[in-house]
Design a protein around this motif. Structure first.
Motif, PDB file in Angstrom:
ATOM      1  N   LEU A  86       0.638  -1.140   0.086  1.00  7.33           N
ATOM      2  CA  LEU A  86      -0.033  -0.107   0.082  1.00  7.33           C
ATOM      3  C   LEU A  86       0.985   1.173  -0.154  1.00  7.33           C
ATOM      4  N   ALA A  87       1.776   1.086   0.669  1.00  6.51           N
ATOM      5  CA  ALA A  87       2.807   2.486   0.789  1.00  6.51           C
ATOM      6  C   ALA A  87       3.378   2.625  -0.396  1.00  6.51           C
ATOM      7  N   VAL A  88       3.978   1.698  -1.082  1.00  3.48           N
ATOM      8  CA  VAL A  88       4.580   1.951  -2.338  1.00  3.48           C
ATOM      9  C   VAL A  88       3.599   2.420  -3.584  1.00  3.48           C
ATOM     10  N   SER A  89       2.280   1.725  -3.606  1.00  6.06           N
ATOM     11  CA  SER A  89       1.362   2.030  -4.363  1.00  6.06           C
ATOM     12  C   SER A  89       0.844   3.580  -4.247  1.00  6.06           C
ATOM     13  N   ILE A  90       0.589   3.935  -2.858  1.00  5.01           N
ATOM     14  CA  ILE A  90       0.166   5.462  -2.761  1.00  5.01           C
ATOM     15  C   ILE A  90       1.478   6.396  -2.962  1.00  5.01           C
ATOM     16  N   MET A  91       2.645   6.059  -2.734  1.00  4.61           N
ATOM     17  CA  MET A  91       3.842   6.757  -3.182  1.00  4.61           C
ATOM     18  C   MET A  91       3.924   6.956  -4.669  1.00  4.61           C
ATOM     19  N   THR A  92       3.692   5.706  -5.450  1.00  5.42           N
ATOM     20  CA  THR A  92       3.732   5.946  -6.890  1.00  5.42           C
ATOM     21  C   THR A  92       2.397   6.599  -7.337  1.00  5.42           C
ATOM     22  N   ALA A  93       1.345   6.652  -6.843  1.00  4.32           N
ATOM     23  CA  ALA A  93       0.135   7.139  -7.120  1.00  4.32           C
ATOM     24  C   ALA A  93       0.230   8.566  -7.246  1.00  4.32           C
ATOM     25  N   GLY A  94       1.018   9.119  -5.826  1.00  3.88           N
ATOM     26  CA  GLY A  94       1.075  10.381  -5.343  1.00  3.88           C
ATOM     27  C   GLY A  94       2.292  11.217  -6.549  1.00  3.88           C
ATOM     28  N   SER A  95       3.030  10.493  -7.007  1.00  8.28           N
ATOM     29  CA  SER A  95       4.116  11.104  -7.987  1.00  8.28           C
ATOM     30  C   SER A  95       3.508  11.087  -9.257  1.00  8.28           C
ATOM     31  N   LYS A  96       2.635  10.229  -9.671  1.00  4.54           N
ATOM     32  CA  LYS A  96       1.887  10.275 -10.994  1.00  4.54           C
ATOM     33  C   LYS A  96       1.148  11.517 -11.084  1.00  4.54           C
ATOM     34  N   SER A  97       0.312  11.476  -9.980  1.00  2.00           N
ATOM     35  CA  SER A  97      -0.671  12.740 -10.006  1.00  2.00           C
ATOM     36  C   SER A  97       0.029  14.165 -10.048  1.00  2.00           C
ATOM     37  N   TYR A  98       1.002  14.252  -9.584  1.00  7.15           N
ATOM     38  CA  TYR A  98       2.056  15.296  -9.405  1.00  7.15           C
ATOM     39  C   TYR A  98       2.465  15.530 -10.840  1.00  7.15           C
ATOM     40  N   LEU A  99       2.917  14.535 -11.484  1.00  2.00           N
ATOM     41  CA  LEU A  99       3.543  14.833 -12.651  1.00  2.00           C
ATOM     42  C   LEU A  99       2.387  15.017 -13.908  1.00  2.00           C
ATOM     43  N   SER A 100       1.263  14.522 -13.624  1.00  2.00           N
ATOM     44  CA  SER A 100       0.292  15.002 -14.528  1.00  2.00           C
ATOM     45  C   SER A 100      -0.404  16.363 -14.660  1.00  2.00           C
ATOM     46  N   GLY A 101       0.016  16.879 -13.493  1.00  8.87           N
ATOM     47  CA  GLY A 101      -0.372  18.451 -13.724  1.00  8.87           C
ATOM     48  C   GLY A 101       0.492  19.384 -13.974  1.00  8.87           C
TER      49      GLY A 101
END
Length: 478
Positions: A410-425
């Motif tokens: 969960l920690a890794v997927s939350i970390m990855t998702a956070g990074s992706k959502s930042y880069l998409s903006g």
């Protein structure tokens, strides 16, 4: 009378020494993963299997340990566990290829899977309930210090020798523990040889194995939508449901789930699982942050996390004694407050955060964990009658592995998702400045997730009550 017959100290030394090396090799390899990728020419998700396979083996074998404890004597299991550990460690030390090393890891994990429940169970049998906190504190010292110094020692060995030396270093200690155990280990449990239900073993292996595998795969690179992840999680949940149903309807179950009838055991178990998720996700994310976000070497990252790990280990026996004296409540509630506050501060971490900030917060987090982990665990097991000890320790040890896999995934997927959502903006996602900011946001989100789990634990901790041991007369009769 009973206690004098056991040579408690030598038994403890042989168990704790072998447990220490088992836990050390579990985390020491994490630091070596980036080195192994270069040497063995493998991808990060392949390298991750060295950890996943280890956890998976524990998840499959630990549930069966309760049964093994009733089929074989303490000495037989101890010698078998150490022979497996020694064989696995030797094979790992001479490994030429990835496949060879992976097999060696599985053999090593088989040894650890036998050893952990054996260690807990033996201590519960040979030590009087009122002194149990201090003894469990010593186990805490071993279980916490080994993973803490693992990365630092491994970092040193990798910089100066090669990753093979992580295993060459462990080998002599395991051999010493084996000889010590052969001389001093005594049989402390009765061999009852209950009937073996093959169906239960199959269901528990698919159930726990599927869940550990599913979460581990989701956390690596596959993501949650991958069919492999979905199938293994669904299969795992269905098999676990069938396993529970089967255990409840059998006269002689493989794991006696009646342990769940004892409320303090359940509360203690949940506390341990929350601690496990927090520790393992922090142990995974902090080194990544230090190496990628702050550009530290593996050795330096290991060194920065060393004070926290050592403090945790050294606090453990102290917490054990305080627990014997005052009970769990005054340790567990403040402990969870410290954990939650530390994680809240960690959620504001950036690429410019100072080394002191990281060391102080990590140490505070580890102090909090030492206040919760051991007292909650001992209090929970103390409520069980003696005949449920093997089942109680098997349940706790199995679910710890599962919680560890779930927490890190969960920690890794939350970390990855956070990074992706930042880069998409942002307009230029490949810009190193944006990549670093995205990584930082992912790390912050992962810590917020940890904080939420800690708060859930805090609410639960108000229900914890001290267990007064009533089966003293029973213990002296055994």
């Amino acid at each position: 009378m009973e206690e004098r017959k056991f040579r408690t100290i030598p038994i403890l030394i042989s168990l704790l020494l072998s447990g220490f090396i088992g836990m050390f090799s579990e985390t020491a390899l994490n630091v070596a993963l980036s080195d192994l990728m270069k040497v063995l020419d493998i991808t990060p998700s392949t390298a991750q299997w060295l950890t996943t396979a280890y956890l998976l083996t524990l998840g499959i074998l630990v549930p069966i340990s309760g049964l093994l404890l009733q089929w074989f004597t303490t000495r037989q299991l101890f010698v078998a566990a150490l022979c497996l550990s020694i064989l696995g460690t030797f094979l790992a030390a001479i490994s030429p290829t990835f496949g060879f090393l992976l097999t060696a890891r599985v053999v090593q994990a088989m040894g650890t899977a036998l050893l952990l429940p054996l260690m807990f169970n033996t201590i519960l049998v040979i030590i009087a309930p009122e002194k149990r906190g201090a003894a469990m504190g010593m186990i805490g010292l071993v279980i916490m210090v080994a993973p803490a110094i693992g990365p630092t020692i491994a970092g040193l060995l990798i910089e100066n020798l090669s990753w093979h030396w992580i295993f060459w270093l462990s080998l002599p200690f395991l051999i010493i523990a084996l000889f010590f155990g052969i001389i001093y280990m005594q049989n402390v449990t009765k061999v009852t040889k209950p009937s073996i239900d093959i169906m239960s073993i199959v269901l528990s292996s698919i159930g726990f194995g599927g869940i550990v595998y599913g979460f581990s795969s989701a956390g690596e690179a596959e993501g949650w939508s991958n069919p492999k992840v979905i199938i293994s999680l669904v299969a795992g949940v269905i098999a676990l449901g069938l396993f529970v149903f089967r255990q409840l309807s059998m006269k002689q179950p493989m794991i006696n789930l009646r342990a769940f009838k004892y409320p303090m055991f359940v509360v203690g178990l949940l506390m341990v699982l929350i601690c496990m998720m927090v520790i393992l996700s922090a142990m995974l994310i902090l080194p990544m942050y230090l190496q990628q976000g702050q550009n530290y070497s593996a050795f330096k990252a290991g060194l920065l996390l060393l004070p926290g790990g050592l403090i945790n280990g050294l606090m453990s026996p102290l917490m054990g004694r305080l627990f014997d004296k005052y009970g769990p409540k005054w340790l567990v509630i403040p402990g969870l407050v410290i954990i939650a506050v530390s994680l809240w501060f960690f959620s504001s971490i950036t690429a410019t955060s100072t080394v002191i900030f990281v060391i102080v917060l990590h140490s505070a987090l580890m102090i909090g964990v030492s206040m919760v982990f051991m007292p909650a665990q001992t209090n929970g097991i103390n409520q069980l009658p003696m005949e449920l000890y093997p089942d109680g320790t098997a349940i706790m040890n199995t679910l710890q592995q599962v919680a560890g896999a779930i927490g890190t995934a969960l920690a890794v997927s939350i970390m990855t998702a956070g990074s992706k959502s930042y880069l998409s903006g942002v307009e230029d996602p490949q810009n190193p400045v944006h990549l670093l900011a995205a990584f930082t946001q992912g790390v912050q989100n992962a810590f917020i997730f940890g904080m939420i789990i800690a708060f859930a634990g805090l609410i639960l901790s108000f229900f914890i009550k001290r267990v007064i041991i009533q089966h003293k007369s029973q213990t002296s009769m055994h």
